[in-house]
Design a protein around this motif. Structure first.
Motif, PDB file in Angstrom:
ATOM      1  N   LEU A  25     -13.677   1.467  -3.089  1.00 52.86           N
ATOM      2  CA  LEU A  25     -13.985   0.229  -2.362  1.00 52.86           C
ATOM      3  C   LEU A  25     -12.720  -0.573  -2.097  1.00 52.86           C
ATOM      4  CD1 LEU A  25     -16.184  -1.635  -1.185  1.00 52.86           C
ATOM      5  CD2 LEU A  25     -16.324  -2.727  -3.433  1.00 52.86           C
ATOM      6  N   GLY A  26     -11.821  -0.618  -3.083  1.00 53.64           N
ATOM      7  CA  GLY A  26     -10.557  -1.323  -2.882  1.00 53.64           C
ATOM      8  C   GLY A  26      -9.740  -0.713  -1.758  1.00 53.64           C
ATOM      9  N   VAL A  27      -9.735   0.608  -1.683  1.00 53.75           N
ATOM     10  CA  VAL A  27      -8.972   1.301  -0.645  1.00 53.75           C
ATOM     11  C   VAL A  27      -9.537   1.000   0.737  1.00 53.75           C
ATOM     12  CG1 VAL A  27      -8.394   3.571   0.282  1.00 53.75           C
ATOM     13  CG2 VAL A  27      -8.187   3.137  -2.173  1.00 53.75           C
ATOM     14  N   ILE A  28     -10.852   1.133   0.890  1.00 52.75           N
ATOM     15  CA  ILE A  28     -11.427   0.936   2.221  1.00 52.75           C
ATOM     16  C   ILE A  28     -11.390  -0.544   2.624  1.00 52.75           C
ATOM     17  CG2 ILE A  28     -12.853   2.991   2.096  1.00 52.75           C
ATOM     18  CD1 ILE A  28     -15.241   1.329   1.392  1.00 52.75           C
ATOM     19  N   CYS A  29     -11.452  -1.444   1.652  1.00 51.46           N
ATOM     20  CA  CYS A  29     -11.341  -2.869   1.982  1.00 51.46           C
ATOM     21  C   CYS A  29      -9.935  -3.209   2.448  1.00 51.46           C
ATOM     22  CB  CYS A  29     -11.731  -3.725   0.780  1.00 51.46           C
ATOM     23  SG  CYS A  29     -13.518  -3.869   0.535  1.00 51.46           S
ATOM     24  N   LEU A  30      -8.923  -2.545   1.887  1.00 49.86           N
ATOM     25  CA  LEU A  30      -7.547  -2.773   2.338  1.00 49.86           C
ATOM     26  C   LEU A  30      -7.384  -2.340   3.785  1.00 49.86           C
ATOM     27  CD1 LEU A  30      -4.656  -3.615   1.593  1.00 49.86           C
ATOM     28  CD2 LEU A  30      -4.231  -1.243   0.886  1.00 49.86           C
ATOM     29  N   ALA A  31      -7.969  -1.179   4.131  1.00 48.75           N
ATOM     30  CA  ALA A  31      -7.919  -0.717   5.520  1.00 48.75           C
ATOM     31  C   ALA A  31      -8.659  -1.686   6.435  1.00 48.75           C
ATOM     32  CB  ALA A  31      -8.522   0.684   5.621  1.00 48.75           C
ATOM     33  N   GLN A  32      -9.806  -2.159   5.974  1.00 43.79           N
ATOM     34  CA  GLN A  32     -10.605  -3.089   6.771  1.00 43.79           C
ATOM     35  C   GLN A  32      -9.867  -4.412   6.974  1.00 43.79           C
ATOM     36  OE1 GLN A  32     -13.994  -4.474   4.708  1.00 43.79           O
ATOM     37  NE2 GLN A  32     -14.733  -5.755   6.358  1.00 43.79           N
ATOM     38  N   LEU A  33      -9.176  -4.876   5.927  1.00 46.54           N
ATOM     39  CA  LEU A  33      -8.454  -6.141   6.017  1.00 46.54           C
ATOM     40  C   LEU A  33      -7.392  -6.084   7.110  1.00 46.54           C
ATOM     41  CD1 LEU A  33      -7.885  -8.975   4.879  1.00 46.54           C
ATOM     42  CD2 LEU A  33      -6.342  -7.915   3.233  1.00 46.54           C
ATOM     43  N   THR A  34      -6.720  -4.948   7.222  1.00 44.33           N
ATOM     44  CA  THR A  34      -5.695  -4.795   8.250  1.00 44.33           C
ATOM     45  C   THR A  34      -6.295  -4.944   9.648  1.00 44.33           C
ATOM     46  OG1 THR A  34      -4.589  -3.225   6.786  1.00 44.33           O
ATOM     47  CG2 THR A  34      -3.838  -3.310   9.055  1.00 44.33           C
ATOM     48  N   LEU A  97      -5.350   6.451  14.351  1.00 44.12           N
ATOM     49  CA  LEU A  97      -5.320   5.761  15.645  1.00 44.12           C
ATOM     50  C   LEU A  97      -4.821   4.332  15.508  1.00 44.12           C
ATOM     51  CD1 LEU A  97      -8.687   7.030  17.166  1.00 44.12           C
ATOM     52  CD2 LEU A  97      -6.386   7.553  17.988  1.00 44.12           C
ATOM     53  N   PHE A  98      -5.265   3.646  14.453  1.00 45.25           N
ATOM     54  CA  PHE A  98      -4.827   2.264  14.257  1.00 45.25           C
ATOM     55  C   PHE A  98      -3.332   2.217  13.962  1.00 45.25           C
ATOM     56  CE2 PHE A  98      -4.386  -1.760  11.966  1.00 45.25           C
ATOM     57  CZ  PHE A  98      -5.100  -2.608  12.799  1.00 45.25           C
ATOM     58  N   GLY A  99      -2.856   3.163  13.145  1.00 42.34           N
ATOM     59  CA  GLY A  99      -1.431   3.196  12.833  1.00 42.34           C
ATOM     60  C   GLY A  99      -0.585   3.525  14.048  1.00 42.34           C
ATOM     61  N   ALA A 100      -1.035   4.499  14.848  1.00 45.30           N
ATOM     62  CA  ALA A 100      -0.282   4.860  16.051  1.00 45.30           C
ATOM     63  C   ALA A 100      -0.235   3.694  17.033  1.00 45.30           C
ATOM     64  CB  ALA A 100      -0.920   6.082  16.708  1.00 45.30           C
ATOM     65  N   LEU A 184       1.898  -0.398   9.168  1.00 40.09           N
ATOM     66  CA  LEU A 184       2.210   1.016   8.937  1.00 40.09           C
ATOM     67  C   LEU A 184       2.188   1.422   7.467  1.00 40.09           C
ATOM     68  CD1 LEU A 184       4.977   1.581  11.646  1.00 40.09           C
ATOM     69  CD2 LEU A 184       2.526   2.007  11.786  1.00 40.09           C
ATOM     70  N   PRO A 185       2.826   0.667   6.553  1.00 43.19           N
ATOM     71  CA  PRO A 185       2.722   1.080   5.149  1.00 43.19           C
ATOM     72  C   PRO A 185       1.296   1.014   4.606  1.00 43.19           C
ATOM     73  CG  PRO A 185       3.862  -1.038   5.358  1.00 43.19           C
ATOM     74  CD  PRO A 185       3.761  -0.460   6.725  1.00 43.19           C
ATOM     75  N   VAL A 186       0.508   0.062   5.095  1.00 38.72           N
ATOM     76  CA  VAL A 186      -0.891  -0.027   4.663  1.00 38.72           C
ATOM     77  C   VAL A 186      -1.663   1.196   5.152  1.00 38.72           C
ATOM     78  CG1 VAL A 186      -3.007  -1.380   4.781  1.00 38.72           C
ATOM     79  CG2 VAL A 186      -0.799  -2.532   4.666  1.00 38.72           C
TER      80      VAL A 186
END
Length: 502
Positions: A25-34, A97-100, A184-186
């Motif tokens: 959950l912490g991992v996917i929330c970090l992606a969502q926060l970005t 896709l988000f990173g690119a 990018l690092p996220v």
């Protein structure tokens, strides 16, 4: 047969939940926060983009709107793709896709490149927003869903509050492209963590892809959102808005007809026969309508009326997000929901939010104290109502369709928020125009043409009156949403209990 059973086990939450569910959950929330930060972070960079890229006003609008239009248009399609092809695969694809898109945006040297990059980021954002909620529903046991969704919802509030603050900090120390390259690092961390930790899950039935439905929903929702965000600027009766709205209505009507006729619909319209689902949907639209529009007006009040700068205004709205984060991360809101039940929790939360909007509307003119009280009430109400509402939507949909459920939840939020900004903004403008008919296009324009301090004070008072009226309209919408959602959900619970007793 063995493969089907294994896939079905993957598609449904285990009774105990995944052993590493909180870390996941912490991992996917970090992606969502970005993703959420990029909804607001660009606003503070507008002066830099104007000077360094030579961007015109129309370019700036498309830089902002390209992201939200693509994202909102693809939410249903992204959720359906996640259900069919695998939520982990779509989560990884969304991160790539988000990173690119972030890399291209950070290195862009023209307005066109930045607009295209933002559209690409919107595709990744749609995949991330739908898969994060769908994965959370899969890895947690049913009794933990409310708490998990509460944390997921708190990240939404955190993104709203931190976007302008992080953007302002980055622009004070680096060039404008850094607000995108920081993603990018996220993204890299997210890719490694998702690949290592997140289990795969998908719809075991493997329905055929609904390609026409995907195209129709994307065009229809993007057209609808574009009409809503264009109305305040170009006029609700302008050809641009009317034509786009007409396209949206026709395309969405065709989409609904198509979905009702095919055996493998992307959006099963039978969901709307479920009172629990319709109650949560009605409440979700009205809550985001009232909140999105009212908070949009609040930022104008803080800057135009009380005289705060953008960073100061952002800091003064932070108590709302912080109260949401505190109540959700501590588990208090989940405990209240478990004790009170979903209908009462939603009603309580929306009553608190409505009271907060009334406080801001009636007390803000006396200083920041009334605004602070309103923000805390709104935050407390949001912490209770939003997770209960999202849980009601997701629990009314089969686990195999969790991605579609997340897409519906996100689409409702986008639609309600955009409609709230447009309608409450129109209420403000009409009230302001009635009180200051000679210079009602905007507050800065009216002040620039004012003759003396007395005239300026009268104009500011008129704008404050318009803000108050708009906030009160938003308060009524939120309260009505709470009453309607609670009533429908209560009837659904009674119907379920009667069926169970039989």
């Amino acid at each position: 047969m063995t493969t089907t059973r294994q896939e079905q086990a993957q598609a449904e939450p285990t009774p105990q939940g995944h052993p590493q569910r909180w870390l996941i959950l912490g991992v996917i929330c970090l992606a969502q926060l970005t993703v959420l930060l990029d909804n607001t972070v660009l606003n503070v960079a507008i002066p830099s983009l104007t000077s360094e890229l030579g961007a015109a006003t129309s370019d700036i609008q498309w830089m902002i709107n390209a992201y939200s239009l693509v994202q909102s248009g693809l939410l249903l399609t992204a959720g359906s793709a996640a259900d069919r092809y695998g939520r982990k695969k779509m989560l990884l694809a969304g991160l790539v896709l988000f990173g690119a898109g972030s890399l291209v945006a950070g290195l862009a040297d023209s307005s066109g490149q930045l607009i295209a990059a933002r559209a690409g980021m919107g595709i990744g954002g749609a995949l991330l927003l739908t898969t994060t909620l769908a994965v959370a529903m899969q890895i947690f046991a049913p009794e933990e869903h409310v708490k998990a969704i509460g944390i997921w919802s708190a990240v939404n509030a955190l993104g709203f509050a931190c976007g302008p603050l992080i953007g302002g900090f980055m622009l004070n120390h680096f060039w404008w492209g850094a607000i995108f390259l920081i993603n990018l690092p996220v993204v890299a961390l997210g890719l490694v963590a998702v690949a290592a930790l997140v289990p795969e899950s998908k719809n075991p039935q493997g329905d055929r892809p609904d390609l026409l439905g995907a195209v129709l929903s994307t065009i229809g929702m993007a057209s609808l959102v574009y009409a809503i965000i264009s109305g305040p600027e170009h006029g609700w009766t302008s050809a641009r808005v009317l034509v786009t709205a007409a396209v949206a209505v026709v395309v969405l009507a065709v989409f609904a007809y198509w979905e009702s006729r095919i055996p493998y619909p992307m959006l099963d319209l039978h969901f709307f026969r479920n009172r629990r689902f319709t109650g949560a949907v009605a409440g979700a639209v009205l809550i985001t309508f009232g909140m999105g529009g009212a908070l949009f007006l609040l930022t104008q009040h803080l800057q135009f009326v009380l005289g705060y700068g953008p960073l100061e205004a952002g800091l003064r709205t932070a108590p709302l997000a912080l109260s949401v984060v505190l109540l959700n991360f501590s588990g208090l809101s989940a405990k209240w929901t478990a004790k009170l039940g979903t209908p009462v929790s939603i009603l309580l939360g929306m009553v608190l939010m409505s009271a907060g909007l009334v406080s801001i509307a009636t007390l803000a003119e006396h200083g920041y104290g009334g605004t602070l009280l309103g923000l805390l009430l709104i935050g407390a109400g949001t912490a209770v109502a939003n997770p209960a509402m999202a849980h009601a939507i997701m629990s009314a949909i089969p686990p195999a369709k969790a991605g579609v459920g997340a897409g519906i939840n996100g689409t409702l939020a986008e639609f309600g928020n955009g409609l709230g900004v447009a309608v409450l903004g129109a209420v403000l403008n009409s009230r302001f125009a009635a009180l200051v008919p000679v210079a009602a296009s905007s507050l800065p324009a009216a002040l620039a043409s004012a003759d003396g301090e007395a005239e300026e004070a009268r104009i500011v008072d008129a704008f404050s009156s318009g803000l108050e009226t708009s906030q009160l309209v938003g308060a009524v919408a939120v309260l009505l949403g709470g009453v309607l959602a609670a009533a429908l959900l209560r009837r659904a619970e009674r119907a379920d209990s009667e069926v169970g007793s039989d």
